[in-house]
Write an enzyme that holds these catalytic residues in place. Structure first.
Site, PDB file in Angstrom:
ATOM      1  N   HIS A  52       2.508  64.621  45.302  1.00 39.47           N
ATOM      2  CA  HIS A  52       4.381  64.730  44.437  1.00 39.47           C
ATOM      3  C   HIS A  52       4.987  65.532  45.408  1.00 39.47           C
ATOM      4  O   HIS A  52       6.649  64.779  45.125  1.00 39.47           O
ATOM      5  CB  HIS A  52       3.250  65.815  43.273  1.00 39.47           C
ATOM      6  N   ASP A  85      23.381  72.804  21.932  1.00 38.24           N
ATOM      7  CA  ASP A  85      24.581  72.964  20.788  1.00 38.24           C
ATOM      8  C   ASP A  85      24.413  73.435  19.358  1.00 38.24           C
ATOM      9  O   ASP A  85      23.361  74.060  18.152  1.00 38.24           O
ATOM     10  CB  ASP A  85      25.181  72.301  20.789  1.00 38.24           C
ATOM     11  N   HIS A 128       3.662  67.092  37.897  1.00 35.62           N
ATOM     12  CA  HIS A 128       4.361  65.205  39.740  1.00 35.62           C
ATOM     13  C   HIS A 128       5.694  65.900  39.731  1.00 35.62           C
ATOM     14  O   HIS A 128       6.014  65.102  41.017  1.00 35.62           O
ATOM     15  CB  HIS A 128       3.862  64.632  38.636  1.00 35.62           C
ATOM     16  N   CYS A 153      19.820  69.763  22.000  1.00 29.59           N
ATOM     17  CA  CYS A 153      20.857  69.049  21.243  1.00 29.59           C
ATOM     18  C   CYS A 153      20.118  68.364  20.009  1.00 29.59           C
ATOM     19  O   CYS A 153      19.264  68.668  19.601  1.00 29.59           O
ATOM     20  CB  CYS A 153      22.064  68.699  22.597  1.00 29.59           C
ATOM     21  N   THR A 164      19.910  65.136  19.946  1.00 31.45           N
ATOM     22  CA  THR A 164      18.450  64.230  20.924  1.00 31.45           C
ATOM     23  C   THR A 164      18.217  64.346  21.990  1.00 31.45           C
ATOM     24  O   THR A 164      16.451  64.118  22.379  1.00 31.45           O
ATOM     25  CB  THR A 164      19.236  63.003  21.351  1.00 31.45           C
TER      26      THR A 164
HETATM   27  C1  RB5 Z   1      26.177  66.235  18.735  1.00 33.10           C
HETATM   28  O1  RB5 Z   1      26.282  65.885  17.513  1.00 33.10           O
HETATM   29  C2  RB5 Z   1      25.416  65.213  19.577  1.00 33.10           C
HETATM   30  O2  RB5 Z   1      26.014  64.611  20.051  1.00 33.10           O
HETATM   31  C3  RB5 Z   1      24.496  66.468  19.924  1.00 33.10           C
HETATM   32  O3  RB5 Z   1      23.675  67.358  19.121  1.00 33.10           O
HETATM   33  C4  RB5 Z   1      23.675  65.799  21.329  1.00 33.10           C
HETATM   34  O4  RB5 Z   1      22.495  65.296  21.111  1.00 33.10           O
HETATM   35  C5  RB5 Z   1      24.142  64.803  22.357  1.00 33.10           C
HETATM   36  O5  RB5 Z   1      23.072  64.664  23.257  1.00 33.10           O
END
Ligand code: RB5
Length: 147
Positions: free
Chosen positions: A132, A8, A97, A64, A66
């Site tokens: 596994h 994203d 695994h 993205c 996180t």
């Molecule tokens: C976008 O701002 C953010 O929410 C997205 O990149 C991500 O971290 C979502 O899990």
């Protein structure tokens, strides 16, 4: 390897780094991500994960802010085993695994050089099978029963 990469708007720079890194290692990589425009991770993850589930690609690198949103959305696609990773050890073991096919990384969490190490461990590790495989078959059966 045939790899699909997606991202994203929070991970455009990291995507470019990893895309060229993977191409430089001789992999075939399709970029299905944003090139800077605001883009919604649920749709992006779903579209790329579907291509893996359908056998078009072996692995996915989903990025993205996180890694969490991409990972949750990818795991909603039948047959997909996605992980969020912040270090190489888990990336390696998730292949050996858990037979994970999708690696999710947070561009706001992990620096680009560490991200390259994580990706390399994931792509180069091999599923060990054996005990596994039994465990993976067990949790994949849970998914099939719910379908
Ligand atoms: C976008 O701002 C953010 O929410 C997205 O990149 C991500 O971290 C979502 O899990």
């Amino acid at each position: 390897m045939k790899i699909v990469i997606t991202n994203d708007h929070a991970a455009t720079e990291l995507k470019t780094e990893l895309l060229f890194h993977l191409l430089g290692k001789g992999h075939t990589v399709e970029d299905m991500g944003s090139n800077g425009d605001r883009a919604e991770y649920p749709q992006l993850a779903h579209a790329a994960a579907k291509k893996i589930a359908d056998g078009e690609f072996e692995f996915g690198v989903f990025l993205c802010g996180t890694g969490a949103g991409m990972c949750i959305a990818a795991n909603k696609v039948h047959g997909i085993r996605a992980i969020v990773c912040t270090e190489p050890f888990t990336a390696k073991l998730a292949r050996e695994h858990n037979d994970a096919q999708v690696l999710c990384i947070g561009a706001r969490v992990v620096g680009r050089e560490l991200a390259k190490m994580i990706v390399d461990e994931f792509i180069e590790a091999k599923f060990e099978g054996g005990r596994h495989a039994t465990r993976v078959e067990t949790f994949m059966a849970f998914e099939s029963r719910q379908a």
